[in-house]
Design a protein around this motif. Structure first.
Motif, PDB file in Angstrom:
ATOM      1  N   LYS A  89       7.114  -8.575  26.935  1.00  0.00           N
ATOM      2  CA  LYS A  89       6.896  -7.988  25.615  1.00  0.00           C
ATOM      3  C   LYS A  89       7.585  -6.623  25.522  1.00  0.00           C
ATOM      4  N   LEU A  90       7.425  -5.793  26.546  1.00  0.00           N
ATOM      5  CA  LEU A  90       8.054  -4.471  26.545  1.00  0.00           C
ATOM      6  C   LEU A  90       9.573  -4.567  26.593  1.00  0.00           C
ATOM      7  N   VAL A  91      10.092  -5.495  27.387  1.00  0.00           N
ATOM      8  CA  VAL A  91      11.546  -5.686  27.461  1.00  0.00           C
ATOM      9  C   VAL A  91      12.084  -6.133  26.113  1.00  0.00           C
ATOM     10  N   ALA A  92      11.382  -7.031  25.446  1.00  0.00           N
ATOM     11  CA  ALA A  92      11.814  -7.492  24.117  1.00  0.00           C
ATOM     12  C   ALA A  92      11.824  -6.340  23.118  1.00  0.00           C
ATOM     13  N   MET A  93      10.799  -5.492  23.176  1.00  0.00           N
ATOM     14  CA  MET A  93      10.754  -4.335  22.277  1.00  0.00           C
ATOM     15  C   MET A  93      11.908  -3.376  22.563  1.00  0.00           C
ATOM     16  N   GLN A  94      12.224  -3.172  23.841  1.00  0.00           N
ATOM     17  CA  GLN A  94      13.333  -2.287  24.202  1.00  0.00           C
ATOM     18  C   GLN A  94      14.666  -2.863  23.739  1.00  0.00           C
ATOM     19  N   LYS A  95      14.849  -4.161  23.933  1.00  0.00           N
ATOM     20  CA  LYS A  95      16.086  -4.799  23.478  1.00  0.00           C
ATOM     21  C   LYS A  95      16.234  -4.682  21.966  1.00  0.00           C
ATOM     22  N   LYS A  96      15.146  -4.866  21.247  1.00  0.00           N
ATOM     23  CA  LYS A  96      15.176  -4.748  19.790  1.00  0.00           C
ATOM     24  C   LYS A  96      15.558  -3.334  19.393  1.00  0.00           C
ATOM     25  N   ARG A  97      14.979  -2.347  20.050  1.00  0.00           N
ATOM     26  CA  ARG A  97      15.283  -0.945  19.736  1.00  0.00           C
ATOM     27  C   ARG A  97      16.741  -0.610  20.066  1.00  0.00           C
ATOM     28  N   ILE A  98      17.235  -1.113  21.193  1.00  0.00           N
ATOM     29  CA  ILE A  98      18.634  -0.893  21.571  1.00  0.00           C
ATOM     30  C   ILE A  98      19.560  -1.508  20.526  1.00  0.00           C
ATOM     31  N   ALA A  99      19.236  -2.710  20.044  1.00  0.00           N
ATOM     32  CA  ALA A  99      20.054  -3.366  19.010  1.00  0.00           C
ATOM     33  C   ALA A  99      20.052  -2.547  17.727  1.00  0.00           C
ATOM     34  N   GLU A 100      18.900  -1.979  17.366  1.00  0.00           N
ATOM     35  CA  GLU A 100      18.818  -1.148  16.169  1.00  0.00           C
ATOM     36  C   GLU A 100      19.684   0.106  16.316  1.00  0.00           C
ATOM     37  N   ILE A 101      19.631   0.724  17.478  1.00  0.00           N
ATOM     38  CA  ILE A 101      20.430   1.931  17.719  1.00  0.00           C
ATOM     39  C   ILE A 101      21.914   1.592  17.700  1.00  0.00           C
ATOM     40  N   GLN A 102      22.278   0.473  18.310  1.00  0.00           N
ATOM     41  CA  GLN A 102      23.681   0.047  18.300  1.00  0.00           C
ATOM     42  C   GLN A 102      24.166  -0.197  16.876  1.00  0.00           C
ATOM     43  N   LYS A 103      23.333  -0.810  16.063  1.00  0.00           N
ATOM     44  CA  LYS A 103      23.709  -1.080  14.672  1.00  0.00           C
ATOM     45  C   LYS A 103      23.911   0.230  13.916  1.00  0.00           C
ATOM     46  N   GLU A 104      23.024   1.211  14.156  1.00  0.00           N
ATOM     47  CA  GLU A 104      23.168   2.513  13.515  1.00  0.00           C
ATOM     48  C   GLU A 104      24.478   3.182  13.932  1.00  0.00           C
ATOM     49  N   ILE A 105      24.798   3.114  15.205  1.00  0.00           N
ATOM     50  CA  ILE A 105      26.030   3.722  15.710  1.00  0.00           C
ATOM     51  C   ILE A 105      27.242   3.049  15.097  1.00  0.00           C
ATOM     52  N   GLU A 106      27.233   1.720  15.044  1.00  0.00           N
ATOM     53  CA  GLU A 106      28.363   0.993  14.466  1.00  0.00           C
ATOM     54  C   GLU A 106      28.506   1.277  12.971  1.00  0.00           C
ATOM     55  N   THR A 107      27.397   1.506  12.294  1.00  0.00           N
ATOM     56  CA  THR A 107      27.437   1.826  10.865  1.00  0.00           C
ATOM     57  C   THR A 107      27.973   3.245  10.656  1.00  0.00           C
ATOM     58  N   ASP A 108      27.477   4.194  11.439  1.00  0.00           N
ATOM     59  CA  ASP A 108      27.881   5.589  11.286  1.00  0.00           C
ATOM     60  C   ASP A 108      29.293   5.857  11.819  1.00  0.00           C
ATOM     61  N   PHE A 109      29.654   5.199  12.894  1.00  0.00           N
ATOM     62  CA  PHE A 109      30.951   5.418  13.533  1.00  0.00           C
ATOM     63  C   PHE A 109      31.636   4.078  13.759  1.00  0.00           C
ATOM     64  N   PRO A 110      32.267   3.541  12.723  1.00  0.00           N
ATOM     65  CA  PRO A 110      32.922   2.236  12.879  1.00  0.00           C
ATOM     66  C   PRO A 110      34.022   2.301  13.935  1.00  0.00           C
ATOM     67  N   LEU A 111      34.194   1.226  14.656  1.00  0.00           N
ATOM     68  CA  LEU A 111      35.170   1.140  15.729  1.00  0.00           C
ATOM     69  C   LEU A 111      36.590   1.291  15.205  1.00  0.00           C
ATOM     70  N   SER A 112      36.862   0.838  13.984  1.00  0.00           N
ATOM     71  CA  SER A 112      38.221   0.948  13.405  1.00  0.00           C
ATOM     72  C   SER A 112      38.614   2.414  13.202  1.00  0.00           C
ATOM     73  N   ASN A 113      37.666   3.271  12.804  1.00  0.00           N
ATOM     74  CA  ASN A 113      37.963   4.696  12.618  1.00  0.00           C
ATOM     75  C   ASN A 113      38.272   5.369  13.953  1.00  0.00           C
ATOM     76  N   ILE A 114      37.583   4.983  14.976  1.00  0.00           N
ATOM     77  CA  ILE A 114      37.822   5.571  16.296  1.00  0.00           C
ATOM     78  C   ILE A 114      39.201   5.184  16.802  1.00  0.00           C
ATOM     79  N   ASN A 115      39.592   3.939  16.621  1.00  0.00           N
ATOM     80  CA  ASN A 115      40.919   3.483  17.054  1.00  0.00           C
ATOM     81  C   ASN A 115      42.022   4.196  16.287  1.00  0.00           C
ATOM     82  N   LYS A 116      41.826   4.470  14.988  1.00  0.00           N
ATOM     83  CA  LYS A 116      42.826   5.165  14.171  1.00  0.00           C
ATOM     84  C   LYS A 116      43.026   6.597  14.690  1.00  0.00           C
ATOM     85  N   LYS A 117      41.924   7.254  15.061  1.00  0.00           N
ATOM     86  CA  LYS A 117      42.011   8.623  15.552  1.00  0.00           C
ATOM     87  C   LYS A 117      42.775   8.681  16.877  1.00  0.00           C
ATOM     88  N   LYS A 118      42.603   7.689  17.730  1.00  0.00           N
ATOM     89  CA  LYS A 118      43.301   7.639  19.009  1.00  0.00           C
ATOM     90  C   LYS A 118      44.803   7.474  18.811  1.00  0.00           C
TER      91      LYS A 118
END
Length: 129
Positions: free
Chosen positions: A98-127
Motif C-alpha cells: 500500500k505504501l509503495v503504491a502511494m509513493q509510486k502514485k506521488r512520484i508519477a504526479e511529480i513527474q507529470k508536474e515537471i513535464e508540464t512545467d518544463f517540457p522536454l522539447s524546450n530543454i532540447n532547444k536550449k541545448k
C-alpha cells in the motif's frame, strides 16, 4: 538448467521465510510462558512478603500488585495470540504494498508536474542554441 536453479532459490527463500516466522512465533510463546512462570513465582513471593515477613501487614497490598501484574500478563498474551495473528507477516506485506503504491502514485504526479512545467522539447532547444 538456469530456470530450475531460480525456482529452487525461490522455494528456498519461501521456506526460509516460513522458518523465520515459525522461529519468531516460538520465541514469542516461550517468552510468554517464561512471563507466566515468573508471574506465579513473583505472586507467591509478594504474598510471603506481606503475610510472613509482615511488611505492610495492615493492608493486603499484594492483591493490587498481583492484579496489576496479571493485567500486564493479559496484555502480553493478547499481543502474542491475537495481535500477531491479525498483524502478522501478511498484514505487514499488505501495508508495504500500500505504501509503495502511494509513493509510486506521488512520484508519477511529480513527474507529470515537471513535464508540464518544463517540457522536454524546450530543454532540447536550449541545448542546441
Amino acid at each position: 538448467m538456469l530456470s530450475k536453479k531460480k525456482q529452487e532459490t525461490q522455494v528456498d527463500i519461501a521456506q526460509h521465510e516460513l522458518l523465520e516466522n515459525a522461529q519468531k512465533r516460538v520465541r514469542q510463546k516461550k517468552r510468554l510462558f517464561s512471563h507466566f512462570v515468573i508471574f506465579l513465582i513473583g505472586s507467591v513471593f509478594l504474598i510471603l512478603i506481606n503475610k510472613i515477613l509482615k511488611y505492610g501487614e495492615a493492608y493486603d497490598w499484594f492483591i493490587w500488585a498481583i492484579l496489576l501484574w496479571a493485567f500486564l500478563f493479559a496484555i502480553h498474551a493478547f499481543n502474542v495470540f491475537v495481535t500477531s495473528r491479525f498483524m502478522g507477516k501478511e498484514w505487514e506485506r499488505q501495508q508495504r504494498e500500500k505504501l509503495v503504491a502511494m509513493q509510486k502514485k506521488r512520484i508519477a504526479e511529480i513527474q507529470k508536474e515537471i513535464e508540464t512545467d518544463f517540457p522536454l522539447s524546450n530543454i532540447n532547444k536550449k541545448k542546441d542554441q
